[in-house]
Design an enzyme around this catalytic site. Structure first.
Site, short mmCIF file in Angstrom:
data_model
loop_
_atom_site.label_atom_id
_atom_site.label_comp_id
_atom_site.label_asym_id
_atom_site.label_seq_id
_atom_site.Cartn_x
_atom_site.Cartn_y
_atom_site.Cartn_z
N GLU A 262 0.81 -1.24 0.00
CA GLU A 262 0.00 0.00 0.00
C GLU A 262 0.84 1.28 0.00
OE1 GLU A 262 -2.84 -0.22 3.19
OE2 GLU A 262 -3.63 -2.14 2.51
N GLU B 185 -5.65 -11.11 -1.08
CA GLU B 185 -6.49 -10.93 0.12
C GLU B 185 -7.97 -10.94 -0.25
OE1 GLU B 185 -5.23 -7.50 2.39
OE2 GLU B 185 -3.11 -7.90 2.00
C1 XIL Z 1 -5.94 -6.49 8.44
C2 XIL Z 1 -6.16 -7.63 9.42
O1 XIL Z 1 -6.97 -8.61 8.80
C3 XIL Z 1 -6.85 -7.11 10.65
O2 XIL Z 1 -6.96 -8.14 11.63
C4 XIL Z 1 -6.07 -5.94 11.22
O3 XIL Z 1 -6.78 -5.37 12.29
C5 XIL Z 1 -5.84 -4.89 10.16
O4 XIL Z 1 -5.22 -5.47 9.05
N1 XIL Z 1 -4.85 -4.99 3.72
C6 XIL Z 1 -3.77 -5.66 4.21
C7 XIL Z 1 -3.90 -6.49 5.42
O5 XIL Z 1 -2.72 -5.69 3.56
O6 XIL Z 1 -2.72 -6.52 6.16
C8 XIL Z 1 -5.05 -6.02 6.29
O7 XIL Z 1 -5.22 -6.96 7.34
C9 XIL Z 1 -6.29 -5.89 5.47
C10 XIL Z 1 -6.10 -4.86 4.39
#
Ligand code: XIL
Length: 603
Positions: free
Chosen positions: A384, A495
């Protein structure tokens, strides 16, 4: 001859009879097939360790052909404490839903017309009954015209004051018999609030439309509720069978899942056997939901008093994956999210050169450490780094950018250090909202094209793919992934989740979807299928880094927490492949369809 009785609303009394005693109930006479009215709709038996009860399977006394009373019989001892409520099929039911014309009692059971969405039949359970984790079991017979209408059935429980309801159970048309008996099972997941301290609860089944207008009748032949023993742990339950023996076996690229091992007991992959069962059955790769992020891995730097690195949890995670023949996609070496940036990095006050040296140390230490496990397939090197603006830019307010001398140079430096530390591991740039094929995709493409041209050692791009039910379009998703594939880079869906409600798309909250209906579940099934099919269509086999879903069950999704205020505390994202009871969702079937090159449908 059928004697029919229509009762719009009937107050009923309940008898709780200890130790397998007869609860009495309505009766039917076999000779005339007429039924006598009775004030009693429910009979039940209760037992405890000191007061043995029959096992639930031997308690039922109602069947479609039975003409005997609803009295229960005690036939065996059972040390587990459970209570079964058996509905009388000759009285106590009423129609439910707007426009309902009531129920009809026949020798076969309680009949209602499948006139419209949400019409059904219910009976009441009085307040004080602990319905949490209870299992409702209904034997129903849907007429042929209902079956051909494509209609679906939803067993449910709802407090009469509508303060709480269990809407998570349903049977899609494909699972319903054509004028043959179907058993509907529904476990009440709704915690606490359906324990009715203030209100009675209605329990029953309603119809949900399919492709064609609803038609036909539903006959409920029997209904029982098995209450959970006082100290029960939830048992495994599934109301939908996706018929997928193993997702990973259907693909020749990694099928991944994000899981935790410290986040909470309910999602701890090292201890929760239900999580383990799903993960080991369906997935070939794991990503740590949190514990391989910066602040967990590298909380301190050169303090001399406390450990700079924290490897224990991640090592246990990687070891578990290895033991179960799963690789690990490591996530992530750099992420700007404020709570994830170690304090010492935020406070770093040295020169840009000194900061880049720190980047080297951070990357080298982590990548070297995990290389030793021989089980890391890939790293998200930077997560990101781009904005959602139009035009998109680097995140100029991230501490890494600022401390690199207001420059994005930390990104390529991280890739170089990672490659130097591990010559073979795949190295990804990972981001969200790059699947929209708009300004952010353009900026990402500009960055990775430049990296390719200058031999910055990037292997691929991870598309987080936290998408909505209806946005972005498959055409946009395909075009964005194709752009990366055409550069010769690997593409990973890193994801994936498909939110039924998402505050920033599909015109929420105007179009808020407050119920996970069969139609929505099937729409989500097609959406999962379309995304995975698009991935296969545009990414050549050698460039497929895999598809990872961000979580196992809807109960553990991060989205319900992220959007808690917009959702007003309701858990309405329902984004994953398994429901909160660890049961298959149609989405799992959709994912499998794409892997098997089966046409994506919402059927
Ligand atoms: C999220 C986790 O799933 C949560 O448990 C935490 O509170 C915040 O992060 N993009 C990403 C991940 O790259 O690392 C994030 O994961 C979700 C969005």
């Amino acid at each position: 001859m059928r004697v029919q009785k229509v009762i719009p609303i009937l107050a009923v009394s309940l008898a709780l009879t200890a130790c397998g005693g007869s609860g009495g109930g309505g009766s039917k006479t076999s000779s005339s097939k007429a039924m006598t009215s009775t004030s009693k709709a429910i009979s039940s038996s209760v037992g405890s360790d000191s007061n043995p009860i029959p096992s639930s399977s031997s308690q039922e006394s109602i069947s479609s052909s039975s003409t005997s009373s609803t009295a229960e019989t005690s036939s065996s001892s059972n040390s587990s404490s459970a209570m079964v409520i058996v509905a009388d099929m000759s009285s106590g039911w009423r129609g439910n839903g707007t426009g309902n014309t009531g129920v009809t009692y026949t020798i076969d059971g309680v009949v209602f017309d499948a006139l419209a969405d949400n019409i059904g039949a219910v009976f009441d359970v009085p307040k004080g009954t602990v319905l949490e984790k209870a299992v409702i079991e209904l034997i129903v017979n849907a007429s042929s015209d209902f079956k051909t209408s494509g209609g679906n059935l939803q067993p449910f429980a709802q407090a009469l004051d509508e303060s709480a309801a269990e809407w998570g159970c349903w049977a899609p048309n494909g699972t319903i018999g054509n004028a043959t008996d179907t058993t509907l099972t529904c476990k009440i997941l709704e915690e606490g609030r359906l324990n009715q301290s203030v209100a009675d609860t209605k329990v029953g089944v309603q119809v949900k439309p399919g492709a064609n207008p609803l038609a036909g009748t539903i006959t409920i032949k029997s209904a029982k509720i098995t209450l959970a023993p006082a100290s029960s742990s939830s048992s495994s339950y599934s109301s939908y069978n996706a018929n997928v023996a193993s997702l990973k076996d259907l693909a020749d690229f990694p099928i991944g899942v994000a899981v935790g091992n410290t986040d909470s007991p309910s999602t701890n992959i090292l201890t929760n056997t239900q999580e383990q069962a799903i993960v080991e059955k369906h997935f070939s790769q794991m990503t740590a939901g949190n514990i391989m992020k910066m602040s967990y891995m590298h909380p301190n730097n050169d303090t001399g008093t406390v450990a700079d690195y924290h490897f224990e949890d991640a090592d246990a995670f990687v070891a578990y994956a290895k033991l179960k023949n799963m690789s690990v996609h490591a996530h992530t070496l750099f992420w700007h999210a404020d709570y994830q940036v170690p304090t010492f990095m935020k406070n770093f006050a040295g020169t840009p050169e000194e900061f880049l040296a720190l980047v080297d140390t951070h990357v080298t230490t982590l990548v070297d450490h995990f290389e030793a496990s021989n089980n890391i397939a890939s790293w998200d090197v930077v997560n990101e780094a781009l904005t959602d603006d139009n035009p998109s830019n680097y995140r100029t307010n991230s501490p890494f950018y600022v401390k690199s001398g207001n420059s994005p140079v930390f990104i390529e430096r991280a890739f170089q250090a990672a490659r130097a530390a591990d010559a073979n591991v795949d190295l990804y740039y990972n981001d969200y909202n790059i699947e929209n094929n708009d300004a952010k995709t353009v900026k990402m493409m500009e960055m990775v094209t430049d990296f390719k041209n200058r031999n910055v050692p990037i292997t691929g791009v991870g598309f987080q793919m936290h998408v909505c039910l209806r946005w972005p379009s498959i055409a946009s998703i395909s075009a964005a992934m194709k752009g990366v594939a055409d550069l010769g880079l690997k593409v990973k869906i890193s994801e994936l989740d498909v939110a039924v409600n998402q505050p920033y798309c599909d015109n929420y909250p105007v179009n808020k979807i407050s119920e996970f209906t069969p139609a929505i579940a099937l729409e989500q099934k097609k959406r999962y299928c379309d995304i995975v099919a698009a991935y296969k269509a545009v990414v050549p086999p050698a460039q497929r880094g895999g598809v990872t879903v961000w979580g196992t069950t809807d109960a553990g999704t991060w989205l319900d927490g992220l959007y808690a205020s917009q959702y007003e505390g309701e858990k309405i994202s329902w984004p994953l492949l398994f429901d909160s009871r660890y049961g298959d969702k149609p989405a799992l079937r959709g994912f499998a369809d794409a892997l098997q090159d089966i046409t994506c449908t919402n059927l």
